[in-house]
Write an enzyme that holds these catalytic residues in place. Structure first.
Site, PDB file in Angstrom:
ATOM      1  N   ARG A 106      78.956  55.122  11.770  1.00 15.45           N
ATOM      2  CA  ARG A 106      79.090  56.427  12.832  1.00 15.45           C
ATOM      3  C   ARG A 106      79.512  55.564  13.936  1.00 15.45           C
ATOM      4  NH1 ARG A 106      74.685  61.142  13.922  1.00 15.45           N
ATOM      5  NH2 ARG A 106      75.691  61.715  12.230  1.00 15.45           N
ATOM      6  N   HIS A 133      83.334  64.705   9.964  1.00 17.81           N
ATOM      7  CA  HIS A 133      82.078  64.560   9.343  1.00 17.81           C
ATOM      8  C   HIS A 133      81.869  64.864   8.108  1.00 17.81           C
ATOM      9  CE1 HIS A 133      77.820  63.727   9.595  1.00 17.81           C
ATOM     10  NE2 HIS A 133      77.305  64.850  10.408  1.00 17.81           N
ATOM     11  N   GLN A 136      78.533  65.412   6.073  1.00 19.34           N
ATOM     12  CA  GLN A 136      77.900  66.743   6.345  1.00 19.34           C
ATOM     13  C   GLN A 136      78.521  67.966   5.449  1.00 19.34           C
ATOM     14  OE1 GLN A 136      75.362  67.272   8.522  1.00 19.34           O
ATOM     15  NE2 GLN A 136      75.301  69.213   7.425  1.00 19.34           N
ATOM     16  N   ASP A 230      77.953  74.961  15.631  1.00 19.86           N
ATOM     17  CA  ASP A 230      77.565  73.647  16.012  1.00 19.86           C
ATOM     18  C   ASP A 230      77.362  73.580  17.688  1.00 19.86           C
ATOM     19  OD1 ASP A 230      76.989  70.964  15.721  1.00 19.86           O
ATOM     20  OD2 ASP A 230      79.156  70.235  15.854  1.00 19.86           O
ATOM     21  N   CYS A 270      74.560  71.770  11.007  1.00 17.17           N
ATOM     22  CA  CYS A 270      74.406  70.853  10.791  1.00 17.17           C
ATOM     23  C   CYS A 270      73.219  70.254  11.285  1.00 17.17           C
ATOM     24  CB  CYS A 270      75.840  69.716  11.083  1.00 17.17           C
ATOM     25  SG  CYS A 270      76.020  69.585  12.807  1.00 17.17           S
ATOM     26  N   ARG A 298      72.007  66.436   2.515  1.00 17.66           N
ATOM     27  CA  ARG A 298      72.404  65.200   3.085  1.00 17.66           C
ATOM     28  C   ARG A 298      72.120  64.020   1.969  1.00 17.66           C
ATOM     29  NH1 ARG A 298      74.350  64.638   8.172  1.00 17.66           N
ATOM     30  NH2 ARG A 298      75.431  62.659   7.301  1.00 17.66           N
TER      31      ARG A 298
HETATM   32  N1   CP Z   1      73.951  66.569  11.021  1.00 17.74           N
HETATM   33  C1   CP Z   1      73.505  65.141  11.537  1.00 17.74           C
HETATM   34  O1   CP Z   1      74.627  64.355  11.177  1.00 17.74           O
HETATM   35  O2   CP Z   1      72.545  64.655  12.104  1.00 17.74           O
HETATM   36  P1   CP Z   1      72.274  63.499  12.885  1.00 17.74           P
HETATM   37  O3   CP Z   1      73.313  63.199  14.005  1.00 17.74           O
HETATM   38  O4   CP Z   1      70.881  63.320  13.351  1.00 17.74           O
HETATM   39  O5   CP Z   1      72.466  62.262  11.861  1.00 17.74           O
HETATM   40  N1  NVA Z   2      79.611  67.838  16.574  1.00 16.86           N
HETATM   41  C1  NVA Z   2      78.384  67.212  16.800  1.00 16.86           C
HETATM   42  C2  NVA Z   2      77.915  67.058  15.189  1.00 16.86           C
HETATM   43  C3  NVA Z   2      76.277  66.336  15.128  1.00 16.86           C
HETATM   44  C4  NVA Z   2      75.772  66.051  13.685  1.00 16.86           C
HETATM   45  C5  NVA Z   2      78.333  65.821  17.274  1.00 16.86           C
HETATM   46  O1  NVA Z   2      79.485  65.226  17.072  1.00 16.86           O
HETATM   47  O2  NVA Z   2      77.636  65.566  17.978  1.00 16.86           O
END
Ligand code: CP
Ligand code: NVA
Length: 310
Positions: A106, A133, A136, A230, A270, A298
C-alpha cells in the site's frame, strides 16, 4: 478455472472476466470451508512481505490473517522499514524477492507499484494506491454477488470523489458487465484516462457494461441496484478536508437519496466511513447497508488471491 499463478494485481484491469470469476469462485468456496481449512494450512513453505506506506486497518488485518490461514508467513513492514534510508525501489525488490514469495504493498504513487512489479520475480499485489484499490473492489464484487445473486446487468451508482475507489469500481464494472454511474462535483471527477480504460475494457471483453460519469447524484442513483460512496478526503488529502467538505455538499448519501434507487438496493462503503459527511448514520446503519459483509469479504478474496498466485 483460470491459472493465475504468478500474476500481479495492480489495477484490476489486468484480469479478464474469467479471472474475476475464478477469484470469486475460490473465495466463495474457501469462505464456506474456512473454519475447516484454516486448521490445515497448506502453504507453510511460503512467506509474504506486507508493506504499508499509508495507514491501514482492514487491509492489514485481512491480509495478515489470510496469510496465516494459508500457512504463508506474513512479514509486515512500515514506512520506517521498507524504502527507508533512500533505498531504491530496485534494490528493495531485489532483496525482498530473495526472502518472500509475494509482495503486497500500500503506497501513494501507482507508478511505484508498477515499478515494483517490473523488478519483481514474485507476484505483487496493490493494497491501495492514490489511483486504484483492486483488493477492495474484488471484495465488493463478491459482496454484490452474495446479496444480489449475480453482478452482470446490475447498475452501481458511486456518489462522491472520483478517487481510487471510483476508478477501480469502473474497471470492476467493465469486467463483470455491471453498469457504473459516477456522480462527482466539478473538479472531482474520475480521471478521463481511467474512464477510457474502463470503457475500452468493457468493449474488449464484450461485457456490455456502460460507464457513465455525471454531475447529479439523483441521476446516478435513479434505479440503481448498488449505491456506493467513499470518503471525501482520501489518505494524503487531509489538509484539504474543509475545502473538500464544502465542494461535496449535496453529495451525501441520505435516506432520501437511497429512496431513489431500485427496490432492494444495497448500500456499500469500503470504510473507514465519516458518518455525517459522505453518509448519514441512518443509511450506514440501515438493513440495506452491507458494509460489514464487504469488510469481511476482504479476507476471503485476498485469501483466494494469495492461494491462486503464490
Ligand atoms: N477499506 C480499506 O482498505 O480499509 P483500510 O484502509 O483500513 O485498510
Ligand atoms: N479513498 C480512500 C480509501 C480508503 C480505503 C483513501 O484512499 O483513503
Amino acid at each position: 478455472m483460470q491459472n493465475l499463478h504468478g500474476m500481479d494485481l495492480l489495477t484490476l484491469g489486468e484480469l479478464t472476466p474469467a479471472d474475476v470469476s475464478t477469484v470469486l469462485e475460490r473465495a466463495t468456496a474457501q469462505k464456506q470451508t474456512r473454519a475447516l481449512t484454516r486448521r490445515v494450512p497448506t502453504m507453510t513453505d511460503k512467506s509474504a512481505a506486507l508493506i504499508f506506506m499509508k495507514p491501514s486497518m482492514r487491509t492489514r488485518v485481512s491480509f495478515e490473517l489470510a496469510c496465516v490461514d494459508l500457512g504463508i508467513h506474513p512479514v509486515v513492514l512500515g514506512a520506517g522499514d521498507a524504502f527507508s534510508r533512500n533505498e531504491s525501489i530496485h534494490d528493495t525488490v531485489k532483496v525482498l524477492e530473495r526472502y518472500v514469495e509475494c509482495i503486497v504493498i500500500r503506497t501513494f504513487a501507482q507508478a511505484d507499484v508498477e515499478q515494483i512489479a517490473e523488478h519483481s520475480s514474485v507476484p505483487v499485489v496493490n493494497a491501495l494506491t492514490d489511483d486504484f484499490h483492486p483488493c477492495q473492489v474484488l471484495a465488493d464484487l463478491l459482496t454484490i454477488r452474495e446479496h444480489k445473486g449475480h453482478i452482470e446487468g446490475l447498475t452501481l451508482a458511486y456518489v462522491g470523489d472520483g478517487n481510487n475507489m471510483a476508478n477501480t469500481l469502473m474497471i470492476g464494472g467493465a469486467l463483470t458487465g455491471m453498469h457504473v454511474n459516477i456522480a462527482s462535483p466539478q473538479g472531482f471527477e474520475p480521471r478521463a484516462d481511467v474512464v477510457s480504460t474502463a470503457v475500452d475494457l468493457a468493449a474488449r471483453h464484450g461485457t456490455g457494461a456502460v460507464i457513465h460519469v455525471m454531475r447529479s447524484p439523483h441521476e446516478a442513483v435513479a434505479g440503481a441496484d448498488v449505491v456506493v460512496t467513499d470518503t471525501w478526503a482520501s489518505m494524503g488529502q487531509e489538509a484539504e478536508h474543509a475545502q473538500r467538505a464544502a465542494a461535496f455538499a449535496g453529495y451525501q448519501v441520505t435516506e432520501a437519496l437511497m429512496a431513489e434507487a431500485a427496490e432492494g438496493a444495497i448500500f456499500m462503503h469500503c470504510l473507514p466511513a465519516h458518518r455525517g459527511e459522505e453518509v448519514t448514520n441512518e443509511v450506514i446503519d440501515a438493513p440495506y447497508s452491507v458494509v460489514f459483509d464487504e469488510a469481511e469479504n476482504r479476507l476471503h478474496v485476498q485469501r483466494a488471491w494469495l492461494s491462486l498466485v503464490v
